[in-house]
Each structure stands twice: as structure tokens, then as C-alpha cells.
Design a protein around this motif. Structure first.
Motif: not given
Length: 870
Positions: A278-283, A285-292, A297-300
Motif C-alpha cells: 500500500q506504500i506509495g513508492n515501495i517498488c 515507478k510503475v513497479g508491481l508489488c505483490g506477495y508470493s 514479505d512483498p516482492s517487486c
């Protein structure tokens, strides 16, 4: 002689290298460098019990950037830094003088200092709570580090409304990052580049009491709190396990973390948001944040058609080399500077969401995808869109692009498109090829939209027919011979009812309703004289459905029991037959609109302040001082009445409860008046006391300017006159309507507050005085209700007891859209040559997937009709 000089130089160099840290106090003409206090790791001042120290320190392993810091000794944690954006080397110097603290580099160049102080400094103290304080000769505080927080607060420190925490770039680089935690009058919010991505009130661990305004945030041994009412009321709280020492910090990745320290270990007590995606720039610009699967821990990664940036920057860029991501222009919504290259859109998959969409409103409703893309294509500040098919809602991503997040909750709801500039082989320009880069506007919608419109027209026609029928049946030419005996109220007793009048009594008091003194959505008002020679105002209610006497009297009992110096007193009522009348105290100076916009003597600035303050106090009482919260629903100058010495009193409060359910549902957008309606009226969103706050903000702008917020230039003094031949404000057109709120926003951005003052004041007001009211007004008209202050806070700001809020540009950009609509309306009015006709957006109350929609169709409505039932 030479040996003596050598001896002195050795002694001096040893002194410089091995300076001794002080305990608790240092005094003017003191200097410190990291090199001088190298034996104590740059520390030169300790609190009394040694819990905190002040040092010229270099965080982490790096040896280039040194800062004046406050450090918690046991955990070696930096809780505050002075020159975070102007680091020095280990030879840079901190100096304490009678004027304050100064930091210079090794060459003596200025880096940082405390602000100008009201008197000379006598000492610098580091308290046991970690507060660095400059003292005068009476041991009074001249300056405190607690009042200038960086990214951390500690126990006993208050983060007041209007201030914020700013993240560092990293654990080693304390420079100001792009994340901030802001305290508003109702919440604590996290933002990236000005875009909200988290609110404390939304957390399941937070307990809220929304009846009071927030004044500051604090932590203590047992929890995290947002506090109001001079520290006596907890507005939001998060309970935590007991701890003697804890900090609240906005870390460099954008999470707000509350941690406690015990022994030698830190324990994380609370974090927001928990979902790092949910954090604005965690990944990037246009990086896709998700969880395996199975991982916390999120992955980009990168969305389809994007790949990792080849440069040493985070984020993703188009895989196709002929596509590039545009850079936003500086001015928001600036259509003239659009990128000259052809524009295309790369589609994101369903189930991909944007963090800011949950906290912003669509810029358009009821449009198709092509129109949404055209809006973005012609706007150089637009970098992408999200589109909702079912409601035609168009969300615009402006100025900056953050990360994309995977979200199962957005399946089949929002579809995203990232704007790209096309190089040598442009395709899909304008979004025409929906199969490859976009999606078609559904054919079924083309069938359903006309059908829905037909149903709405039938419903409206039925309502108008029923209303006219009820009106004809309910007509009573006089109270005699057609009304039951006055004893028909004796069958029930309602505590708190004011004096009951017979219809004949009021007919006599008003000389058969001879002297008409006003009118509104509920009916006409007449001047009357009671037998005891008391002047009264009698409102003859005609525009609501006829209620049963008991229901009517129940509502009147509530209104009659409300007593406040800034509310018009209800003296009595009449409920006889089908007649409904209310008897109010008489206000001898009439309504504010007549005094403010009329041709009589101009209201002086202090009189305007008193009127604004009285109105605010009255609304604050309605919202939080009554046993039952009352939302006025129609705050405007016509409903603010004036007595001697321009004492302001609010009228017509509580009358919206007299509407029947049928009227409430069909007249959702008509309750209220053009120019004062909050955006939530038009989107079928929940109506709250913040709706009145918006209307008050609009009234406050009119009090400042002495003119209607939307009026023809010929109807009042001109705005933005530039005799030197300068440019014109975008708030107005040369021919038509002037939308003053947009002009006020533009002048606020430029700091030209005197441009907004009523010119009839002739210079009898300062820019600072105007700025105060304009800033309060703009805070009140934030598009998102939660970002508006409540009326208790508004009163505090007007009285000077609470610091002025800072208007948020991202929450005021909708005024630019409104301004354009008013300009278009005036042009159409010119073309049609119609008198007293305006364009007004019509609300569509249909809901789709939990979202309301507002179709931006327009229809002609006479300005007398717009007030409607209130």
C-alpha cells in the motif's frame, strides 16, 4: 621562544582533539565539532541522567555526512537531527551564541541555524526527555527541538495539527525523503509526494471518537493517541503493551512504526500500513508489488509490457523501446503544455490497483474510456488513468507515478492505463485499439443508459404530479372554518415544545401576512407583532410534505430546546389542520446577504470577523454541543441573520428533518444552494457535519470578498483587474461567470491575499488578516470531508487558539474543474440569451459495485429553484 610556541601549539591541539562533553548545560560562545569531541563519538552534551546526548554524529558506517543529533544513549538511536538537509564534515562546526545555534562547514559557510529569537540565549539544555532547549536569562524557553520534529517523536513530545514527520532517505542519509505523516483536525495520514496512502482511523486497532477535533498526536507508556480539547479528550487511540521508553517513527520506506526499547532490544508495537504494497513508492515507478505464496514479505516485479529500468533507478519502464514514460509538467491540469509526441496507453491487467485511488475521487463520472483517455492525453500533468466501467468513473494519476499493487479486491472493478509517448512507430493513439492496449466501452451500457434516463424521467414526472396534487388538496385560504379545533394537540404531550399559537393568532399578528420580509426553500417569512408588542418573524412552511402533528411536533421540540447565542431562537409554532408555521425571534438587521452584497454601508473587517466567528460558533454548537447532532444542510448568507452590533445568528437549522423520505431521496442534490453544495451531495456520498463545514468555507470566502462566489462581472466589483495589461485569472472568463473560490486558490498559491479583499474596504485590512480567513476557508472546502476541520477547530483557528491549517492542493484541485464548468455555463447562458439561468450538474443516485456515480450531464434550472427544500 620557539620551544614555547611549540609547547602551546601541542597543548592547544590536544585541547581541540579531546574536548570534554558537558552534562545538561552549555553556554554561549561554545563550539563543537566531531573532531574536537572524537573521544566521545562527537557527543558534547548529556541529559541529567544520561538518557540522551547531543552529538555531531555520522549515522551508519559512512564518514562524509555529519549532523547535529539528539541520540537515545541506551539504544544509540537518533531521535532528532538539525541540519538533516545540510550535512557537514567532521570538521564542520556547531556554535552556540547569544543569538542561537549556528552550524557551518569547515570553510565557515552557513548550513543551518535556529530561527530568530525574542531575546538573548543564556544557556542550552538537553532534558531527560530528549528535548534540546534554548533558555533565556529567566530560564524561559526560547526554542525547543520538540517543536521542530524530523522523522521521530518520543514520549512527552506532541506532534500538533499542521505539523508533520518527514522520512529520511535511508538509515545513513538523514536528508528529507518523500514520505510524510501529517496530523489533521480529524486524523493522522501518511502521504507520498502529497498523495495519501494510509489513515490511522482506518486501522482496525484504532478506536475513534469523532465528536471532537484533534489537536495533537502523542505516545506514552501505554499507547498512541490523537488528543483534543486541551488534552482532555482522546479522539483516536491505539492501545499498546506497557513500556517505559518508546518512539514513533516514519521510517525511510514509508511505514509509520511505534517501537519500544527494553534491555538491549527493540520491539515493534505497531505499524501502519501493515501491507507494504500500500506504500506509495515501495517498488518504484510503475513497479508491481505483490506477495508470493507462503511469504509475508512483498516482492517487486514489473507489469506486462514493462521491464525493469536499465538505469540504476528503481521501478519499471515500457518494454517496447519506442515507448517512453512522460515527465509531468509543473502546473497541474495545464492543457497548453501537453507533450508534443503522440500518446499511447499501456494497459494494466485486472487485479492491479493504485494506492492513491482509495483516497481520491474520480475527475469525471459517467463517461466512456475514450473520453477518459482524451482527458489524460490533453493534460501534460496526467501520467495515467484508472477507469471503472460500470459507473464510467475516471481516475487520473497526476504529476508523479508510484507503485502498482496486486489486489484481489479490484478484480473486474478498475482497469489501469499508463500513459506513454510514442517514438518512431506510434500505435493505439487516442485509445482506438482497445483489444491490444485498452478495452471497449461495453455495448450493454449503450442500451442501459437511455433506459435508465427514461426511468428517471418517469420517476421525476410522477413526483411533480404528486406534489402538485398534494399542494392543491392542502390549500387552506384561512385558518377559520377549515382547521380542527386547537384542542387536537391535547391528545398527546411532547416535552420541550415551545409556545403553541393558533393560526388565527398569527394571522392577526402578521396583519394577514402583509409584510413579507424573506423567503427560502421551506416557505415565506412575514413580520409580526405579538400582543405583548414583541416583534417576531413568522415562517409559513409550504414546501414540505404535510406531516402528522405528532411527528412535526417531535421535531419542533428538538429545535425549540436548542439555545445558543448564535442561533435564532424558536419562540413558538402552529400545527393546525394542514397549516405549519414557525415563530422566530425577529432579527432587525436582516440576513447577511443583504448587508454583505447590498448597496448600503460597507461591512468593516472587524465586523466581518465577528460575523464569521459567530456563525462558526453556532455551527460548532449544532454539531457537537447539542444532545442530538444537527446538520444544517443549507449554510449560506441568507440563513445567517444579524442583530444589533452585527451579532450573527443561524436560522433554519433542523428544518431538513421536516422533509419526507420521498423528498429526501428525490431532492438529494437540491437540499442546499448552488455555490455552497459540498461535492458529496453530488456523488450520493454520506452527508455529515463536514458538509456544513464546506458550506461555511464558501460563505467565509464571500465574507472576505464582499461578493457572491459565482456571479457575473457586472453584478459585483471585478476580480483580478490588471490595468497594466497583465494576464487573466483562470478563475473567470471575460464574458461570463466568475468562480471566486478558484480565484482565491490561485491567489493563495501566489501569496497575493490582498487581491481577494473587498475593494470597498479601501485598504483598511492587511494581507495577514485576509490570509487567515482565506486559509481557513480553503481548509474547509477540501474535497474529501475527512480532510476538512470540524467547526470546533475552525472556531479555534478564528480565535487564534489553534494554529492555522495548511490548505492541501491535492484536495483543492477539484475547484479548477468547477471553475471551468462555471465558465462553460456562462458562455452557454450568453449563447442562449436566457435571463437568470444557470447550468447545474445533475446527480445520478445509481450505485454500481459499491461506488456512486455522478453523470456530468447538465440541464437548465432557474436560480430561484436551485435553493429548493432545505
Amino acid at each position: 621562544m620557539g620551544s614555547l610556541l611549540f609547547f602551546l601549539s601541542v597543548v592547544l591541539s590536544c585541547y581541540l582533539v579531546s574536548g570534554q562533553p558537558s552534562s545538561e548545560f552549555v553556554y554561549p560562545n561554545f563550539t563543537a565539532t566531531n573532531f574536537r569531541f572524537i573521544d566521545s563519538a562527537g557527543s558534547f552534551l548529556f541529559s541529567r541522567n544520561g538518557s540522551f546526548k547531543a552529538a555531531i554524529s555520522n549515522p551508519g558506517a559512512q564518514q562524509t555526512n555529519f549532523y547535529l543529533c539528539i541520540i537515545h544513549v541506551a539504544s544509540n538511536t537518533i531521535t532528532w537531527s538539525a541540519n538533516r538537509d545540510a550535512p557537514i564534515s567532521n570538521s564542520g562546526k556547531m556554535s552556540l551564541t547569544s543569538s542561537g545555534i549556528n552550524i557551518t562547514d569547515q570553510d565557515g559557510n552557513f548550513k543551518w541555524s535556529t530561527p530568530p529569537l525574542r531575546s538573548s540565549v543564556s544557556a542550552l539544555i538537553l532534558t531527560e526527555t530528549g528535548n534540546l532547549v534554548l533558555l533565556d536569562q529567566s530560564n524561559g524557553s526560547l526554542w525547543e527541538s520538540f517543536h521542530y520534529p524530523t522523522d521521530t517523536i518520543v514520549i512527552s513530545q506532541h506532534l500538533v495539527v499542521g505539523t508533520s514527520l518527514s522520512s529520511a532517505l535511508s538509515n545513513d542519509d538523514l536528508s528529507t525523503g518523500n514520505y510524510s505523516l501529517a496530523i489533521t483536525a480529524s486524523d493522522a495520514i501518511l502521504q507520498w509526494q502529497g498523495l495519501t496512502y494510509w489513515k490511522l482511523s482506518m486501522d482496525t486497532k484504532a478506536y475513534s471518537n469523532s465528536n471532537y477535533a484533534v489537536e495533537y498526536m502523542a505516545i506514552n507508556q501505554t499507547g498512541l493517541y490523537l488528543v483534543g480539547r486541551d488534552g482532555s479528550v482522546v479522539v483516536i487511540q491505539v492501545n499498546l503493551s506497557p513500556s517505559d521508553f518508546r518512539i514513533a517513527k516514519l521510517d525511510h520506506i514509508g511505514q509509520f512504526v511505534v517501537s519500544s526499547f527494553s534491555g538491549s532490544d527493540w520491539t515493534q508495537d505497531y505499524v501502519g500500513p501493515v501491507d507494504e504494497c500500500q506504500i506509495g513508492n515501495i517498488c518504484g515507478k510503475v513497479g508491481l508489488c505483490g506477495y508470493s505464496a507462503g511469504s509475508d514479505d512483498p516482492s517487486c516485479t514489473c507489469p506486462p509490457e514493462f521491464s525493469a529500468n536499465s538505469q540504476n533507478t528503481s521501478g519499471c519502464s515500457p518494454s517496447e523501446v519506442s515507448y517512453t514514460l512522460p515527465v509531468a509538467c509543473n502546473s497541474s491540469r495545464n492543457n497548453s503544455d501537453s507533450n508534443s509526441s503522440p500518446v499511447s496507453y499501456l494497459k494494466l491487467d485486472y487485479g492491479m490497483a493504485y494506492f492513491a485511488n482509495d483516497f481520491t475521487s474520480p475527475v469525471k463520472y459517467g463517461i466512456n474510456l475514450s473520453v477518459c483517455q482524451e482527458l489524460c492525453s490533453g493534460d501534460c500533468s496526467c501520467l495515467g488513468i484508472f477507469f471503472e466501467n460500470s459507473s464510467g468513473s475516471c481516475y487520473v494519476l497526476e504529476n508523479v507515478l508510484g507503485s502498482i499493487k496486486s489486489s484481489s479486491t479490484t478484480d473486474s472493478v478498475l482497469l489501469g492505463f499508463i500513459k506513454t509517448l510514442v517514438g518512431s512507430s506510434p500505435t493505439n493513439i487516442g485509445g482506438s485499439d482497445f483489444n491490444s492496449k485498452t478495452v471497449e466501452f461495453p455495448t450493454i451500457a449503450l442500451v442501459l443508459l437511455p433506459f435508465t434516463g427514461f426511468i428517471l424521467l418517469v420517476a421525476l414526472g410522477f413526483f411533480l404530479w404528486r406534489k402538485s396534487r398534494v399542494s392543491r388538496v392542502g390549500e387552506v385560504k384561512s385558518g377559520r372554518g377549515t382547521s380542527p379545533s386547537s384542542g387536537d394537540l391535547d391528545a398527546f404531550s411532547i416535552p420541550g415544545l415551545p409556545i403553541r399559537f393558533d393560526y388565527e393568532e398569527l394571522e392577526t399578528a402578521t396583519d394577514n401576512f402583509k409584510t413579507h420580509i424573506g423567503s427560502g426553500g421551506f416557505g415565506a417569512v412575514y413580520k409580526g407583532i405579538l400582543p405583548d408588542k414583541t416583534l417576531v418573524a413568522v415562517k409559513k412552511i409550504t414546501n414540505v410534505g404535510v406531516q402528522g402533528k405528532k411527528d412535526f411536533c417531535t421535531e419542533i421540540a428538538v429545535i425549540g430546546n436548542i439555545h445558543h447565542v448564535n442561533l435564532v431562537k424558536l419562540r413558538g409554532f402552529c400545527a393546525q389542520g394542514r397549516q405549519r408555521l414557525l415563530v422566530y425571534e425577529y432579527m432587525n438587521r436582516g440576513s447577511l446577504d443583504r448587508t454583505l452584497f447590498g448597496s448600503g454601508p460597507v461591512l468593516e473587517w472587524q465586523e466581518r470577523i465577528e460575523i464569521a466567528l459567530g456563525t462558526a460558533r453556532g455551527l460548532a454548537y449544532l454539531h457537537s454541543g447539542c444532545d442530538q447532532k444537527i446538520i444544517h444542510c443549507d449554510v449560506k448568507p441568507e440563513n445567517i441573520l444579524l442583530q444589533d452590533h452585527f451579532q450573527a445568528k443561524i436560522s433554519d437549522f433542523g428544518l431538513s428533518k421536516l422533509l419526507t423520505p420521498e423528498q429526501s431521496s428525490l431532492f438529494t442534490t437540491m437540499r442546499g444552494t448552488r455555490g455552497y453544495l459540498a461535492p458529496e451531495w453530488l456523488t450520493s456520498s454520506a452527508i455529515s457535519e463536514k458538509t456544513d463545514v464546506y458550506s461555511f468555507g464558501m460563505v467565509l470566502l464571500e465574507i472576505v470578498s464582499g461578493r457572491k462566489n459565482c456571479s457575473l462581472p457586472t453584478q459585483s466589483h471585478s476580480i483580478g483587474d490588471d490595468s497594466s495589461g497583465g494576464g487573466h485569472s483562470s478563475a473567470s472568463s471575460g464574458l461570463g461567470l466568475i468562480y471566486f473560490p478558484l480565484f482565491a486558490l490561485e491567489m493563495h498559491e501566489q501569496g497575493k491575499y490582498l487581491e481577494l479583499a473587498d475593494p470597498r474596504l479601501g485598504g483598511r485590512v492587511t494581507g495577514e488578516e485576509v490570509e487567515k480567513l482565506v486559509r481557513i476557508a480553503l481548509c474547509c472546502v477540501h474535497e474529501e470531508p475527512a480532510m476538512r476541520p470540524n467547526m470546533v477547530t475552525v472556531v479555534g483557528m478564528l480565535e487564534g487558539e489553534i494554529p492555522l491549517g495548511q490548505p492541501r492542493m491535492e484536495a483543492l484541485n477539484f475547484l479548477r474543474f468547477y471553475g471551468r464548468r462555471f465558465t462553460e455555463a456562462s458562455m452557454i447562458e450568453e449563447n442562449h440569451g436566457q435571463d437568470n439561468v444557470i447550468l447545474y450538474p445533475q446527480a445520478n443516485a445509481s450505485l454500481a459495485n459499491g461506488r456512486s456515480s455522478w453523470h456530468t450531464s447538465f440541464s437548465y434550472i432557474s436560480s430561484q429553484e436551485v435553493s429548493g427544500p432545505r
